[in-house]
Design an enzyme around this catalytic site. Structure first.
Site, PDB file in Angstrom:
ATOM      1  N   ASP A 129       0.893  -1.180   0.051  1.00 42.58           N
ATOM      2  CA  ASP A 129       0.112  -0.031   0.007  1.00 42.58           C
ATOM      3  C   ASP A 129       0.847   1.306  -0.029  1.00 42.58           C
ATOM      4  O   ASP A 129       1.780   1.356   0.822  1.00 42.58           O
ATOM      5  CB  ASP A 129      -1.175  -0.098   1.313  1.00 42.58           C
ATOM      6  CG  ASP A 129      -1.959   1.097   1.144  1.00 42.58           C
ATOM      7  OD1 ASP A 129      -2.007   1.732   0.452  1.00 42.58           O
ATOM      8  OD2 ASP A 129      -2.816   0.768   2.015  1.00 42.58           O
ATOM      9  N   HIS A 160      -0.571   4.489   0.002  1.00 41.06           N
ATOM     10  CA  HIS A 160      -1.358   5.718   0.277  1.00 41.06           C
ATOM     11  C   HIS A 160      -0.849   6.258   1.612  1.00 41.06           C
ATOM     12  O   HIS A 160      -0.522   5.455   2.587  1.00 41.06           O
ATOM     13  CB  HIS A 160      -2.683   5.160   0.180  1.00 41.06           C
ATOM     14  CG  HIS A 160      -3.255   4.740  -1.027  1.00 41.06           C
ATOM     15  ND1 HIS A 160      -3.250   3.450  -1.236  1.00 41.06           N
ATOM     16  CD2 HIS A 160      -3.435   5.246  -2.085  1.00 41.06           C
ATOM     17  CE1 HIS A 160      -3.672   3.052  -2.614  1.00 41.06           C
ATOM     18  NE2 HIS A 160      -3.979   4.163  -3.137  1.00 41.06           N
ATOM     19  N   SER A 207      -2.373  -4.771   2.231  1.00 39.45           N
ATOM     20  CA  SER A 207      -1.339  -4.541   3.123  1.00 39.45           C
ATOM     21  C   SER A 207      -1.613  -5.396   4.527  1.00 39.45           C
ATOM     22  O   SER A 207      -0.686  -5.220   5.174  1.00 39.45           O
ATOM     23  CB  SER A 207      -1.143  -3.020   3.361  1.00 39.45           C
ATOM     24  OG  SER A 207      -2.407  -2.274   3.890  1.00 39.45           O
TER      25      SER A 207
END
Lengths: 209, 374
Positions: free
Chosen positions: A96, A98, A149
């Site tokens: 991930d 972000h 994740s």
């Protein structure tokens, strides 16, 4: 309420930063200015909890605080440094990339006088475990926007358990895709979609108010 | 196990028309990344070859017994970047990230404040193709044509596979809402600051993008013959913004888009991630039956049924996390509760919250598929 508190509460960015500069130029103590900034942020947090303010308002206030802190930082001398309320390690795990939610959370922790170490995104489980050993946080905050994740987060929490590092820390998991099932899956202590709730949990755990 | 008496299309449209179908229709959002996970194909493969995408999607469709309509999924990420669907930098497995990590959008501040007025002046497509695309993509100009040709070939193959199975795509026309698109291009924090501290240029850009969408999407949706277009929005709701922001920057433009499509009999499928509880009542203002709200599990779907149940169809909302880490019986219970409560009287399509996750457990995905037949 001082003017600076009010300006931050009302999200008046330019006026608030102007006020910080004015008070610095007037020789006022950094601690007093910072306290007023924190009071404004606390009021924003209350309004958010009451449903009067929204995530966007939280984001804007956090940005104002960050800018104010940047103005104040060069004027802080070591004696004026407040003792941290606690230590927080933040990460978005492997799978991930972000970081928007995590970055908001980091700022809110700093507002509440936590020492924050942010490992960034796509963090390998072994790197998180190593950082727990080195940084010795009170809290580990794992942020997730996508489910892929979860596996690396699970590897990390299992490894912390295995190495006997788990007992001394509280693990928080947050982000849009997290649910109570994810908390159970990771063996975490707290799960939320609300950054202010995460910070409140840690403040309470440290005996703050 | 109940026997179906309606065709998939009859069932789907009965639900959309707020009538009682023979059973709740099922349309999971199976994009290429979860198709790869469930079909046992690497994320790097699925992100680089259209034919592998189509193979994976239909392998999953066949392996799990099929469902009522298929999400269009025959693309690879770079093609959607080039087409302006993902107007941002992307991380592609096997190229920028490891082979086993699904492709991701990288949200960074690339759109500049002065760009809003460029968009307002020349339109989004011209701005994107002549300027913005080259700030975000790794693709060279002379490679674009080849990518877009492959997208067309993949699309044709996808439609052929649909026809072979007598199943239709749910939609083929789609567009990101201008508000959401600008937020991604500018990135959330600067965009939020613009909305509060410099709103006029944002408003001018949204106005122009909506005007363009009104023409393009209407034509596009009519041409597909499917009677539906999809509008994606993940940020305008009450999770992020105050009602006055929603009322100024989102709702009027959205109403225009829906009403324009509805004048041609085309239904708008809203893909609404995050919590929209505080905004649900606005949707009552739309013409009855003109839209579907696809929810992701964070909006209270029972509240949505209460407010909108006699007005608009609902779709969703099995959470990605439940499919990734839950147990099959939890998935079944979750689905059955919605089938019984939200599906009562019609107006409900069982689907996933956002998308099926790339790491969905096969037994959980199967439990969701089978729940509509119990």
């Amino acid at each position: 309420m001082s003017n600076l508190d009010q300006l931050i509460e009302e999200l008046k960015r330019d006026e608030a930063l102007g006020e910080v500069e004015l008070r610095l130029a007037g020789g006022e103590s950094v601690t007093a200015i910072l306290d007023d900034c924190r009071a404004g942020m606390a009021r924003v947090g209350e309004l958010f909890q009451e449903g009067e303010y929204f995530l966007a308002d939280l984001i804007l206030s956090a940005e104002i605080f960050k800018s104010a802190a940047a103005l104040l930082e060069p004027h802080i001398n070591p004696e004026q440094q407040q003792k941290a309320l606690g230590k927080v390690l933040l990460a978005t795990m492997r799978g991930d990339i972000h970081d928007l939610g995590k970055n908001i959370l980091a700022t809110l922790f700093r507002v509440h006088s936590f020492e924050v170490h942010d490992l960034g995104v796509n963090v390998e489980p072994e790197d998180l475990v190593q950082e727990v050993k080195d940084f010795q946080p009170d809290f580990v905050g794992i942020s997730a926007l996508i489910t892929t994740s979860f596996e690396s987060a699970k590897e990390a929490t299992d490894q912390l358990e295995k190495e006997g590092l788990r007992d001394g820390i509280k693990i928080l998991v947050g982000g849009a895709v997290t649910t109570p099932e994810v908390k159970t899956y990771l063996g975490a202590d707290f799960q939320t979609h609300d950054a202010t709730a995460g910070v409140a949990y840690c403040v309470n755990a440290m005996g703050g108010c | 196990m109940k026997t179906d008496v309606m065709t998939s299309q009859e069932r789907l449209w009965a639900a959309i028309h707020l009538e009682q179908p023979d059973r709740v229709p099922l349309v999971p959002t199976l994009l290429p990344e979860p198709a790869a996970g469930l079909a046992g194909v690497s994320q790097a493969t699925i992100a680089s070859d259209n034919s592998e995408v189509v193979k994976a999607v239909f392998k999953v469709f066949d392996d799990y017994g099929g469902w009522d309509a298929i999400y269009p999924a025959s693309y690879i990420p770079v093609q959607l970047q080039l087409g302006g669907v993902f107007p941002m930098k992307i991380k592609v497995p096997g190229q920028h990230i490891a082979d086993d990590i699904p492709f991701q959008l990288e949200e960074v501040e690339i759109l500049r404040l002065e760009d809003y007025d460029k968009i307002a002046e020349v339109g989004f497509d011209a701005f994107f193709n002549e300027d913005f695309l080259w700030r975000v993509t790794d693709v060279a100009p002379d490679e674009v044509r080849g990518h877009m040709d492959n997208l067309m070939i993949g699309g044709a193959s996808f439609l052929e596979e649909c026809a072979n199975r007598d199943v239709q795509p749910l939609f083929l026309a789609s567009g990101m809402h201008p508000f959401f698109k600008l937020s991604l291009m500018r990135s959330l924090v600067p965009f939020t600051q613009d909305i509060y501290y410099n709103p006029e240029p944002v408003e001018r850009a949204i106005r122009r993008m909506t005007d363009d969408l009104l023409v393009e999407q209407k034509l596009s949706a009519i041409n597909t013959g499917l009677g539906m277009w999809m509008c994606c929005e993940e940020r305008a709701g009450g999770y992020f913004f105050r009602p006055e922001i929603f009322e100024r920057f989102w709702w009027p433009y959205t109403k225009e888009l829906v009403e324009s499509q509805w004048s041609e009999g085309i239904v708008t499928l809203f893909h609404l991630d995050t919590c929209w509880d505080k905004n649900l009542h606005y949707f009552k203002e739309l013409p009855k039956g003109s839209a579907i709200l696809e929810l992701d599990g964070t909006t209270d779907i029972f509240l949505a049924k209460e407010i909108l149940g006699d007005h608009l169809c609902l779709k969703g909302d099995v959470p990605a996390a439940l499919l990734a880490v839950g147990k099959p019986e939890e998935v079944t219970n979750y689905c059955r509760e919605r089938i019984e409560k939200v599906g009562r009287g019609g107006g409900y399509i069982l689907g996933t919250g956002c998308s099926v996750p790339p790491n969905a457990k096969p037994e959980n995905f199967r439990a969701m598929i089978e729940s509509v037949h119990q």
